[in-house]
Write a protein that holds these residues in place. Structure first.
Motif, mmCIF file in Angstrom:
data_model
loop_
_atom_site.group_PDB
_atom_site.id
_atom_site.type_symbol
_atom_site.label_atom_id
_atom_site.label_comp_id
_atom_site.label_asym_id
_atom_site.label_seq_id
_atom_site.Cartn_x
_atom_site.Cartn_y
_atom_site.Cartn_z
ATOM 1 N N ASP A 182 -2.531 -8.772 2.961
ATOM 2 C CA ASP A 182 -2.883 -7.359 2.806
ATOM 3 C C ASP A 182 -1.668 -6.585 2.291
ATOM 4 N N ALA A 183 -1.639 -6.377 0.989
ATOM 5 C CA ALA A 183 -0.500 -5.705 0.353
ATOM 6 C C ALA A 183 -0.332 -4.271 0.858
ATOM 7 N N TYR A 184 -1.431 -3.578 1.124
ATOM 8 C CA TYR A 184 -1.333 -2.207 1.621
ATOM 9 C C TYR A 184 -0.670 -2.174 3.004
ATOM 10 N N TYR B 92 3.003 -2.631 2.467
ATOM 11 C CA TYR B 92 3.581 -1.394 1.923
ATOM 12 C C TYR B 92 3.778 -0.357 3.031
ATOM 13 N N HIS B 93 2.733 -0.158 3.840
ATOM 14 C CA HIS B 93 2.830 0.834 4.910
ATOM 15 C C HIS B 93 3.788 0.386 6.021
ATOM 16 N N LEU B 94 3.914 -0.912 6.230
ATOM 17 C CA LEU B 94 4.928 -1.404 7.163
ATOM 18 C C LEU B 94 6.311 -1.009 6.642
ATOM 19 N N GLY B 95 6.515 -1.143 5.339
ATOM 20 C CA GLY B 95 7.781 -0.715 4.738
ATOM 21 C C GLY B 95 8.040 0.763 4.948
ATOM 22 N N LEU B 96 7.024 1.585 4.721
ATOM 23 C CA LEU B 96 7.184 3.029 4.922
ATOM 24 C C LEU B 96 7.575 3.352 6.362
ATOM 25 N N SER B 97 6.933 2.683 7.300
ATOM 26 C CA SER B 97 7.193 2.987 8.705
ATOM 27 C C SER B 97 8.501 2.375 9.210
ATOM 28 N N LYS C 112 14.783 -4.351 6.091
ATOM 29 C CA LYS C 112 13.453 -4.847 6.470
ATOM 30 C C LYS C 112 12.364 -4.110 5.699
ATOM 31 N N ALA C 113 12.562 -2.817 5.475
ATOM 32 C CA ALA C 113 11.597 -2.047 4.691
ATOM 33 C C ALA C 113 11.522 -2.610 3.273
ATOM 34 N N TYR C 114 12.689 -2.899 2.704
ATOM 35 C CA TYR C 114 12.740 -3.469 1.350
ATOM 36 C C TYR C 114 12.004 -4.808 1.301
ATOM 37 N N TYR D 205 8.323 -4.139 1.253
ATOM 38 C CA TYR D 205 7.887 -3.690 -0.074
ATOM 39 C C TYR D 205 7.812 -4.858 -1.054
ATOM 40 N N CYS D 206 8.804 -5.731 -0.999
ATOM 41 C CA CYS D 206 8.802 -6.902 -1.893
ATOM 42 C C CYS D 206 7.592 -7.785 -1.618
ATOM 43 N N THR D 207 7.266 -7.972 -0.357
ATOM 44 C CA THR D 207 6.096 -8.777 -0.002
ATOM 45 C C THR D 207 4.825 -8.106 -0.499
ATOM 46 N N ALA D 208 4.797 -6.780 -0.440
ATOM 47 C CA ALA D 208 3.603 -6.041 -0.882
ATOM 48 C C ALA D 208 3.298 -6.275 -2.358
#
Length: 182
Positions: free
Chosen positions: A141-143, A146-151, A159-161, A164-167
């Protein structure tokens, strides 16, 4: 304060994600949903597509009253209330989703939406927990990534980066077979 453009973009995103989630939800055999209730559910989904959130919420409220174990109906109701955007609706929808996820921890839709609303409310800790749960249930689930990165940005930018890379990593579809000519 939220700008009008960001609010419009958020509502548009909620509509798109919401319709996808509604269409992808099923009634489920474990909830004993009868044929008439399935028709009413489908009618409410159609109303959501026409931006008739209040009427859709009314239908789902009746359905979940009649079928209190129907988790997907409860999630649909929360989404309709959220999209309705009346005073207090976002808070009410968030509370509903938190209650749903206490009983149905593996409901990806409820976890994702609860995470999204936690993020909007500035509760990065709850959002991280919700999106991590979604990723455990659906690692592609790319979304959610992405939202895990934002949070995670304020806590750990590395870890956020990584999130995002995984997304944006392409999902392998090599397990699918393509039709061949006979």
């Amino acid at each position: 304060m939220t700008s009008p453009h960001r609010l419009i973009a958020t509502v548009t995103l909620l509509n798109i994600v919401g319709l996808f989630l509604l269409v992808s939800s099923g009634c489920g055999k474990s909830s004993d949903i009868d044929e008439q209730s399935v028709r009413e559910n489908n009618r409410a989904v159609g109303l959501m597509g026409q931006y008739e959130y209040d009427e859709a919420a009314g239908i789902w409220q009746s359905l979940v009253t009649a079928h209190p174990l129907w988790t997907d109906g409860q999630v649909n109701l929360a989404l309709a209330i959220l999209n309705r955007q009346k005073d207090g609706d976002e808070i009410a929808a968030r509370q509903m989703l938190q209650d749903i996820t206490k009983k149905a921890k593996s409901n990806v839709r409820a976890q994702y939406l609860a995470g999204f609303l936690a993020l909007r409310a500035g509760d990065d800790n709850e959002a991280r927990t919700r999106f991590a749960t979604v990723i455990e249930l659906d690692p592609d689930d790319a979304y959610a990534w992405y939202h895990l990165g934002l949070s995670t940005e304020s806590l750990d930018q590395d870890k956020a980066y990584q999130a995002y890379c995984t997304a944006v990593e392409p999902v392998s579809y090599t397990h699918l077979t393509l039709p061949t000519k006979a």
